[in-house]
Design a protein around this motif. Structure first.
Motif, PDB file in Angstrom:
ATOM      1  N   ASN A 340       0.800  -1.224   0.000  1.00 45.17           N
ATOM      2  CA  ASN A 340       0.000   0.000   0.000  1.00 45.17           C
ATOM      3  C   ASN A 340       0.833   1.275   0.000  1.00 45.17           C
ATOM      4  O   ASN A 340       0.293   2.378   0.093  1.00 45.17           O
ATOM      5  N   GLY A 341       2.155   1.140  -0.106  1.00 49.96           N
ATOM      6  CA  GLY A 341       3.021   2.314  -0.147  1.00 49.96           C
ATOM      7  C   GLY A 341       3.287   2.933   1.200  1.00 49.96           C
ATOM      8  O   GLY A 341       3.938   3.986   1.271  1.00 49.96           O
ATOM      9  N   GLN A 342       2.833   2.302   2.268  1.00 47.92           N
ATOM     10  CA  GLN A 342       3.051   2.829   3.602  1.00 47.92           C
ATOM     11  C   GLN A 342       4.295   2.180   4.222  1.00 47.92           C
ATOM     12  O   GLN A 342       4.581   1.000   3.994  1.00 47.92           O
ATOM     13  N   ILE A 343       5.022   2.939   5.010  1.00 50.19           N
ATOM     14  CA  ILE A 343       6.213   2.419   5.688  1.00 50.19           C
ATOM     15  C   ILE A 343       5.776   1.806   7.016  1.00 50.19           C
ATOM     16  O   ILE A 343       5.061   2.444   7.790  1.00 50.19           O
ATOM     17  N   PRO A 344       6.183   0.563   7.310  1.00 51.22           N
ATOM     18  CA  PRO A 344       5.785  -0.083   8.559  1.00 51.22           C
ATOM     19  C   PRO A 344       6.214   0.714   9.786  1.00 51.22           C
ATOM     20  O   PRO A 344       7.178   1.495   9.743  1.00 51.22           O
ATOM     21  N   GLU A 345       5.501   0.493  10.874  1.00 52.85           N
ATOM     22  CA  GLU A 345       5.725   1.273  12.093  1.00 52.85           C
ATOM     23  C   GLU A 345       7.151   1.121  12.616  1.00 52.85           C
ATOM     24  O   GLU A 345       7.771   2.102  13.040  1.00 52.85           O
ATOM     25  N   ASP A 346       7.684  -0.121  12.602  1.00 55.86           N
ATOM     26  CA  ASP A 346       9.038  -0.303  13.143  1.00 55.86           C
ATOM     27  C   ASP A 346      10.079   0.411  12.290  1.00 55.86           C
ATOM     28  O   ASP A 346      11.072   0.942  12.797  1.00 55.86           O
ATOM     29  N   ALA A 347       9.853   0.445  10.954  1.00 52.73           N
ATOM     30  CA  ALA A 347      10.791   1.158  10.083  1.00 52.73           C
ATOM     31  C   ALA A 347      10.707   2.666  10.309  1.00 52.73           C
ATOM     32  O   ALA A 347      11.730   3.364  10.289  1.00 52.73           O
ATOM     33  N   GLU A 348       9.502   3.190  10.523  1.00 54.83           N
ATOM     34  CA  GLU A 348       9.343   4.621  10.823  1.00 54.83           C
ATOM     35  C   GLU A 348      10.095   4.974  12.107  1.00 54.83           C
ATOM     36  O   GLU A 348      10.713   6.030  12.210  1.00 54.83           O
ATOM     37  N   VAL A 364       8.566  -0.088  -1.556  1.00 57.87           N
ATOM     38  CA  VAL A 364       8.617  -0.705  -2.883  1.00 57.87           C
ATOM     39  C   VAL A 364       7.527  -1.763  -2.953  1.00 57.87           C
ATOM     40  O   VAL A 364       7.367  -2.577  -2.029  1.00 57.87           O
ATOM     41  N   SER A 365       6.771  -1.757  -4.041  1.00 54.54           N
ATOM     42  CA  SER A 365       5.738  -2.777  -4.223  1.00 54.54           C
ATOM     43  C   SER A 365       6.392  -4.139  -4.443  1.00 54.54           C
ATOM     44  O   SER A 365       7.317  -4.261  -5.255  1.00 54.54           O
ATOM     45  N   PRO A 366       5.917  -5.187  -3.736  1.00 51.16           N
ATOM     46  CA  PRO A 366       6.530  -6.518  -3.871  1.00 51.16           C
ATOM     47  C   PRO A 366       6.089  -7.296  -5.113  1.00 51.16           C
ATOM     48  O   PRO A 366       6.323  -8.502  -5.191  1.00 51.16           O
ATOM     49  N   GLU A 367       5.489  -6.622  -6.087  1.00 55.27           N
ATOM     50  CA  GLU A 367       5.038  -7.321  -7.287  1.00 55.27           C
ATOM     51  C   GLU A 367       6.210  -7.933  -8.032  1.00 55.27           C
ATOM     52  O   GLU A 367       7.347  -7.463  -7.935  1.00 55.27           O
ATOM     53  N   SER A 368       5.934  -8.989  -8.802  1.00 52.75           N
ATOM     54  CA  SER A 368       6.978  -9.727  -9.497  1.00 52.75           C
ATOM     55  C   SER A 368       7.755  -8.822 -10.452  1.00 52.75           C
ATOM     56  O   SER A 368       7.180  -7.978 -11.134  1.00 52.75           O
ATOM     57  N   GLY A 369       9.067  -9.012 -10.492  1.00 52.67           N
ATOM     58  CA  GLY A 369       9.908  -8.252 -11.403  1.00 52.67           C
ATOM     59  C   GLY A 369      10.469  -6.981 -10.821  1.00 52.67           C
ATOM     60  O   GLY A 369      11.188  -6.258 -11.518  1.00 52.67           O
TER      61      GLY A 369
END
Length: 526
Positions: A340-348, A364-369
């Motif tokens: 969803n383009g949001q940074i996880p709480e622990d990373a923030e 970064v979106s985890p989509e293939s490629g």
């Protein structure tokens, strides 16, 4: 908090930024891929390199006149409290009528000199910016020899005599050779920054202030030292190249084979210092500079002879070479898989608690490629994609990958001996980005599926393993053998001038290696 502040104060003292494999302290240092402004803004770093290596050259720099002056000021270290620069804008050695000579060695020997040694305060640095060069590679090259190495190699009985006398320097002076009005300087000179002792020999017209019966033999020894091409550092010119050398610690010459319209340059100088001999002078170098890794069984290289490494150095980009990531060049970055383009709480929280102002976190979106896929598959096989985190160094290398469940705030070393995350990020803000060899795969270890090669011990000196004496009876390390093969391939195309020619050779080598595998030529007894 107190521990982190202590760490920050310690790490400030440990700046360097030279990748393993370099011979820091040898005569000559070659860099490419920089702008004049980068050198000026990073003057402290390059001044340290120049102080140690006595010469630094920048390939294809093309500085303006103002940038030329600014670089000299940024790099100067010495005793002159208010160094002023000088410039000859269109130097072409027109006063030398023999530049078309075909006697290469004799010509080089006849041209050895230090700039303006007859002055009471000779210039400290000399610079050259080649703006016209219409010659083949290797013609009209500039050569340097170390006066520090000259002292180290000098027989002891001459050293004792040199401590007691002064030399008169006619080199470059319009005064007659018999003119006793020329200034005499100590025959031994102390480097004001490194504390090294040098023989202040400034050319064939160097003579003792008073007659000495041992001087003819000493002069012949110096001639033999300068005749030996193994003591020369050679700079092969191209248009736009810019070099600076320490006029206190080196003597220089140049090769023939050109007329005066084919080789035109701007020559600069900075600093005026009176030579002196003070064997008790302490070094002003940063003892922690370099960031090198050395195997515990191998003594540190302390050579001050010419650097044999012909491969230019660059600031590598790694992951930051990808489109859209260029702005992160030389900055530490954490990439996070986020749908969803949001940074996880622990990373923030990591970003909030770090003292590195240039550190950033990018979702970064985890989509293939996606560009992180290869790192994820290799470093975190089987782990959920969402929330995976990848920490990259300022050189664009993957430092560490974190699974979603990993504790980002652990204060312990990991199982591979790496520092805790916050300490890594802090260190990246204080350590200088590495200068690394151009074109070497081991400087881009994370683009390859095999072992990391970025920490190759510096004491291998880029020698082929058959010349290396540290293996004793054991087999060379696996990554060393891989590096030897990579270096050999690089040597096969490094002389070629076009990308197409280089690519053609690499493709041919890949084809042959693949054919070897298909024929099982790797098997014993085949």
């Amino acid at each position: 908090m107190k521990i982190m502040r202590l760490w920050r104060s310690l790490v400030k003292k440990v700046k360097g930024g030279l990748a393993a494999g370099l011979m820091l302290g040898s005569l000559g240092f070659k860099v490419k891929g920089l702008t004049a402004q980068q050198i000026i803004e990073d003057g402290e770093y390059f001044a340290e390199i120049l102080a140690r290596n006595k010469m630094i050259g920048f390939i294809g720099l093309h500085p303006t006149q103002d940038e030329h002056f600014a670089i000299l000021h940024a790099l100067y270290r010495g005793d002159d409290p208010k160094p002023e620069e000088g410039l000859l804008p269109n130097e072409n050695h027109i006063g030398n009528p023999n530049t078309l000579s075909s006697e290469h060695h004799n010509f080089v020997m006849s041209q050895w000199h230090v700039d303006n040694p007859f002055l009471p305060e000779p210039p400290s640095f000399t610079s050259m910016h080649m703006h016209t060069f219409d010659l083949p590679k290797g013609v009209g090259s500039t050569y340097l020899a170390s006066l520090c190495l000259m002292y180290e190699m000098c027989p002891d009985h001459f050293k004792k005599e040199l401590e007691l006398i002064k030399f008169v320097h006619h080199t470059g002076s319009i005064a007659p050779c018999g003119d006793q009005g020329l200034v005499a300087h100590p025959a031994l000179r102390t480097h004001p920054v490194t504390g090294e002792t040098m023989i202040f020999w400034t050319g064939p017209e160097t003579s003792p202030e008073v007659e000495c019966d041992w001087f003819p033999a000493f002069s012949e020894w110096v001639h033999q030292y300068l005749s030996d091409g193994r003591n020369w550092y050679q700079w092969d010119w191209k248009v736009g190249d810019f070099i600076v050398w320490d006029n206190r610690a080196t003597i220089h010459s140049f090769g023939p084979g050109w007329n005066h319209s084919q080789r035109i340059f701007a020559r600069g100088s900075i600093g005026e210092e009176m030579p002196y001999f003070d064997p008790g002078r302490q070094s002003k170098l940063n003892p922690a500079f370099g960031d090198v890794i050395r195997h515990h069984t191998v003594a540190k290289d302390r050579s001050v002879g010419p650097n044999p490494d012909h491969i230019p150095l660059v600031f590598t980009k790694g992951i930051y070479a990808l489109p859209g990531l260029e702005h992160r060049f030389q900055k530490a970055t954490m990439f996070v898989y986020s749908s969803n383009g949001q940074i996880p709480e622990d990373a923030e929280r990591v970003k909030a608690e770090t003292w590195n102002p240039e550190f950033d976190i990018i979702p970064v979106s985890p989509e293939s490629g996606n560009f992180l896929e290869r790192y994820s598959k290799r470093a975190l096989p089987g782990a959920p994609l969402e929330g995976q985190k990848f920490l990259f160094t300022p050189n664009g290398d993957l430092e560490k990958a974190y699974a979603p469940s990993d504790d980002l705030f652990s204060t312990e070393l990991d199982d591979q001996g790496r520092w805790p995350l916050l300490r890594l990020i802090e260190a990246f803000g204080e350590f200088h980005a590495d200068l690394r060899h151009a074109g070497h795969a081991w400087h881009y270890p994370d683009w390859f599926p095999h072992q990391p090669l970025k920490n190759r011990p510096w004491d291998w000196h880029n020698l082929s393993f058959i010349d290396y004496e540290g293996f004793e009876d054991s087999q060379p390390p696996f990554d060393f053998l891989v590096q030897f093969a990579v270096d050999t391939v690089y040597g096969c195309f490094n002389h070629l001038e076009t990308n197409e020619e280089r690519k053609e050779i690499i493709e041919a080598i890949v084809d042959y290696l693949q054919y070897m595998l298909e024929l099982n030529e790797h098997e014993i007894d085949r």
